[in-house]
Design a protein around this motif. Structure first.
Motif, PDB file in Angstrom:
ATOM      1  N   GLY A   1       6.550  -0.458  -1.239  1.00 17.53           N
ATOM      2  CA  GLY A   1       5.665  -0.309  -2.393  1.00 17.53           C
ATOM      3  C   GLY A   1       5.290  -1.647  -3.005  1.00 17.53           C
ATOM      4  N   LEU A   2       6.258  -2.562  -3.051  1.00 17.21           N
ATOM      5  CA  LEU A   2       5.971  -3.903  -3.572  1.00 17.21           C
ATOM      6  C   LEU A   2       4.996  -4.652  -2.670  1.00 17.21           C
ATOM      7  N   ALA A   3       5.167  -4.516  -1.362  1.00 17.02           N
ATOM      8  CA  ALA A   3       4.254  -5.188  -0.429  1.00 17.02           C
ATOM      9  C   ALA A   3       2.821  -4.709  -0.633  1.00 17.02           C
ATOM     10  N   LEU A   4       2.648  -3.396  -0.682  1.00 20.03           N
ATOM     11  CA  LEU A   4       1.304  -2.837  -0.853  1.00 20.03           C
ATOM     12  C   LEU A   4       0.784  -3.070  -2.266  1.00 20.03           C
ATOM     13  N   GLY A   5       1.673  -2.912  -3.242  1.00 23.60           N
ATOM     14  CA  GLY A   5       1.253  -3.019  -4.639  1.00 23.60           C
ATOM     15  C   GLY A   5       0.852  -4.424  -5.038  1.00 23.60           C
ATOM     16  N   THR A   6       1.633  -5.415  -4.622  1.00 24.59           N
ATOM     17  CA  THR A   6       1.284  -6.793  -4.987  1.00 24.59           C
ATOM     18  C   THR A   6       0.035  -7.255  -4.240  1.00 24.59           C
ATOM     19  N   HIS A   7      -0.113  -6.813  -2.996  1.00 28.10           N
ATOM     20  CA  HIS A   7      -1.345  -7.115  -2.254  1.00 28.10           C
ATOM     21  C   HIS A   7      -2.539  -6.492  -2.974  1.00 28.10           C
ATOM     22  N   PHE A   8      -2.370  -5.258  -3.431  1.00 33.78           N
ATOM     23  CA  PHE A   8      -3.420  -4.585  -4.201  1.00 33.78           C
ATOM     24  C   PHE A   8      -3.784  -5.399  -5.441  1.00 33.78           C
ATOM     25  N   LEU A   9      -2.781  -5.833  -6.177  1.00 35.87           N
ATOM     26  CA  LEU A   9      -3.042  -6.556  -7.423  1.00 35.87           C
ATOM     27  C   LEU A   9      -3.770  -7.873  -7.174  1.00 35.87           C
ATOM     28  N   PHE A  10      -3.369  -8.599  -6.131  1.00 39.29           N
ATOM     29  CA  PHE A  10      -4.019  -9.878  -5.841  1.00 39.29           C
ATOM     30  C   PHE A  10      -5.491  -9.699  -5.464  1.00 39.29           C
ATOM     31  N   ASN A  11      -5.840  -8.538  -4.909  1.00 33.46           N
ATOM     32  CA  ASN A  11      -7.227  -8.290  -4.508  1.00 33.46           C
ATOM     33  C   ASN A  11      -8.017  -7.527  -5.565  1.00 33.46           C
ATOM     34  N   SER A  12      -7.377  -7.191  -6.662  1.00 36.85           N
ATOM     35  CA  SER A  12      -8.005  -6.341  -7.668  1.00 36.85           C
ATOM     36  C   SER A  12      -8.686  -7.172  -8.755  1.00 36.85           C
ATOM     37  N   PRO A  13      -9.526  -6.531  -9.558  1.00 37.91           N
ATOM     38  CA  PRO A  13     -10.162  -7.245 -10.682  1.00 37.91           C
ATOM     39  C   PRO A  13      -9.161  -7.748 -11.718  1.00 37.91           C
ATOM     40  N   PHE A  14      -7.929  -7.265 -11.656  1.00 38.52           N
ATOM     41  CA  PHE A  14      -6.920  -7.680 -12.638  1.00 38.52           C
ATOM     42  C   PHE A  14      -6.735  -9.195 -12.647  1.00 38.52           C
ATOM     43  N   VAL A  15      -6.742  -9.809 -11.465  1.00 39.17           N
ATOM     44  CA  VAL A  15      -6.489 -11.253 -11.398  1.00 39.17           C
ATOM     45  C   VAL A  15      -7.669 -12.071 -11.908  1.00 39.17           C
ATOM     46  N   GLU A  16      -8.784 -11.403 -12.163  1.00 38.02           N
ATOM     47  CA  GLU A  16      -9.961 -12.102 -12.685  1.00 38.02           C
ATOM     48  C   GLU A  16     -10.024 -12.070 -14.206  1.00 38.02           C
ATOM     49  N   LEU A  17      -9.044 -11.407 -14.826  1.00 36.23           N
ATOM     50  CA  LEU A  17      -9.020 -11.364 -16.285  1.00 36.23           C
ATOM     51  C   LEU A  17      -8.856 -12.773 -16.845  1.00 36.23           C
ATOM     52  N   GLU A  18      -9.674 -13.108 -17.809  1.00 33.90           N
ATOM     53  CA  GLU A  18      -9.632 -14.442 -18.400  1.00 33.90           C
ATOM     54  C   GLU A  18      -8.988 -14.373 -19.780  1.00 33.90           C
ATOM     55  N   THR A  19      -7.952 -15.157 -19.958  1.00 37.93           N
ATOM     56  CA  THR A  19      -7.268 -15.252 -21.243  1.00 37.93           C
ATOM     57  C   THR A  19      -7.114 -16.722 -21.597  1.00 37.93           C
ATOM     58  N   GLU A  20      -6.855 -16.982 -22.866  1.00 33.82           N
ATOM     59  CA  GLU A  20      -6.726 -18.374 -23.304  1.00 33.82           C
ATOM     60  C   GLU A  20      -5.608 -19.080 -22.544  1.00 33.82           C
ATOM     61  N   LEU A  21      -4.504 -18.386 -22.386  1.00 39.28           N
ATOM     62  CA  LEU A  21      -3.408 -18.877 -21.549  1.00 39.28           C
ATOM     63  C   LEU A  21      -3.455 -18.115 -20.233  1.00 39.28           C
ATOM     64  N   PRO A  22      -3.562 -18.795 -19.092  1.00 34.49           N
ATOM     65  CA  PRO A  22      -3.647 -18.071 -17.812  1.00 34.49           C
ATOM     66  C   PRO A  22      -2.442 -17.155 -17.621  1.00 34.49           C
ATOM     67  N   LEU A  23      -2.714 -15.873 -17.447  1.00 34.68           N
ATOM     68  CA  LEU A  23      -1.627 -14.905 -17.330  1.00 34.68           C
ATOM     69  C   LEU A  23      -1.728 -14.017 -16.100  1.00 34.68           C
ATOM     70  N   ALA A  24      -2.928 -13.591 -15.745  1.00 28.67           N
ATOM     71  CA  ALA A  24      -3.082 -12.560 -14.714  1.00 28.67           C
ATOM     72  C   ALA A  24      -2.454 -12.983 -13.385  1.00 28.67           C
ATOM     73  N   ILE A  25      -2.909 -14.087 -12.832  1.00 28.68           N
ATOM     74  CA  ILE A  25      -2.383 -14.533 -11.537  1.00 28.68           C
ATOM     75  C   ILE A  25      -0.906 -14.914 -11.636  1.00 28.68           C
ATOM     76  N   PRO A  26      -0.475 -15.645 -12.680  1.00 26.36           N
ATOM     77  CA  PRO A  26       0.961 -15.931 -12.786  1.00 26.36           C
ATOM     78  C   PRO A  26       1.835 -14.683 -12.852  1.00 26.36           C
ATOM     79  N   VAL A  27       1.370 -13.646 -13.541  1.00 24.17           N
ATOM     80  CA  VAL A  27       2.158 -12.410 -13.634  1.00 24.17           C
ATOM     81  C   VAL A  27       2.307 -11.768 -12.256  1.00 24.17           C
ATOM     82  N   VAL A  28       1.199 -11.666 -11.519  1.00 22.08           N
ATOM     83  CA  VAL A  28       1.250 -11.049 -10.190  1.00 22.08           C
ATOM     84  C   VAL A  28       2.085 -11.909  -9.240  1.00 22.08           C
ATOM     85  N   THR A  29       1.942 -13.220  -9.343  1.00 19.96           N
ATOM     86  CA  THR A  29       2.738 -14.122  -8.506  1.00 19.96           C
ATOM     87  C   THR A  29       4.222 -13.962  -8.791  1.00 19.96           C
TER      88      THR A  29
END
Length: 271
Positions: A221-249
């Motif tokens: 589930g982690l293999a599929l789920g983290t791959h999903f997150l890295f390819n999803s619009p979630f990682v494109e979320l823009e915040t003042e402090l970079p959070l989306a990609i660091p959280v998924v990483t």
């Protein structure tokens, strides 16, 4: 005879992959400037590829994994999983385009949904050949073979992205490969490491050995789920402090670490 047939099929698939992955560079369609930019980009990519390969083979030696098994898994990820995934992703994309034209949901999530379901199984396909040719008896060895296949896939994919980015010019191509180098901290090598442990534990469960089933579901589930997150619009979320990609990483690396701890503790599980 059976091993010879398996070896021939494996070599054939690798040869198809080598031709598929290199034909763009040998068909005369690239300009001198594109060759130069390609060379610079690959040179930059080597700054992660060479250390990654060094540690892969060093750990393989420490864990007493046959070097030829590691090499075959790496080559399989590059020249077997790569082109098969490319074809599968393309055909599924075309099919979904026919079935669901102008779908806003698919435009946003197609890559996130399709890529993990296609690429994770195909990155484990080389291991089927490798294990048939060179059986291993340690769970850590299987784990490392999965990582090797994922790393090979990651490297050939990065080179492929360089090629497709070339028409966008120098600035874009260089920025993209730098982005992929940084994101390589937690990418296909981690997904495949998680996936192979998960699949093996679920296979054991299917064969009647129930211990490890929960962990198998979690790791897969982690293999599929983290791959999903890295390819999803979630990682494109823009915040003042970079959070989306660091959280998924962080989620990916934490899950990978837990898989490593599991195989360390249960290394004899394949005996």
């Amino acid at each position: 005879m059976k091993k010879n047939s398996i070896l021939f099929i494996f070599i054939l698939l690798l040869c198809i992959g080598v031709q598929y992955e290199t034909i763009y560079y040998t068909d005369g369609s690239m300009s001198a400037a594109e060759y130069g930019l390609m060379g610079v980009s690959i040179f930059l990519a080597l700054f992660y590829m060479i250390p990654a390969l060094y540690f892969l083979f060093r750990i393989g030696k420490k864990w007493e994994l046959p070097k030829k098994a590691l090499i075959l898994s790496l080559l399989g990820g590059m020249f077997l999983s790569g082109w098969l995934s490319s074809f599968a992703n393309t055909y599924i994309h075309d099919l979904l385009g026919v079935l669901f034209p102008d779908s806003a949901f698919l435009n946003a999530f197609e890559s996130a949904i399709v890529a993990p379901l296609v690429e994770e199984p195909l990155k484990l396909l080389p291991l089927v050949f490798v294990l048939a040719l060179i059986p291993v008896r340690k769970l850590k060895s299987l784990f490392l073979l999965g990582i090797a296949s994922g790393l090979g896939f990651q490297m050939i994919e990065d080179i492929g992205y360089i090629r497709t980015d070339l028409p966008e010019g120098f600035d874009f191509t260089i920025s993209r490969i730098l982005e992929r180098i940084i994101s390589g901290i937690a990418s296909h090598w981690t997904f495949s490491g998680l996936a192979v442990v998960g699949v093996y534990l679920l296979y054991r469960s299917y064969k009647g050995q129930k211990d490890g089933k929960k962990e198998g579901l979690i790791f897969l589930g982690l293999a599929l789920g983290t791959h999903f997150l890295f390819n999803s619009p979630f990682v494109e979320l823009e915040t003042e402090l970079p959070l989306a990609i660091p959280v998924v990483t962080a989620i990916t690396l934490y899950g990978f670490y837990q898989a490593y701890r599991f195989v360390e503790k249960h290394n004899e599980l394949m005996n």
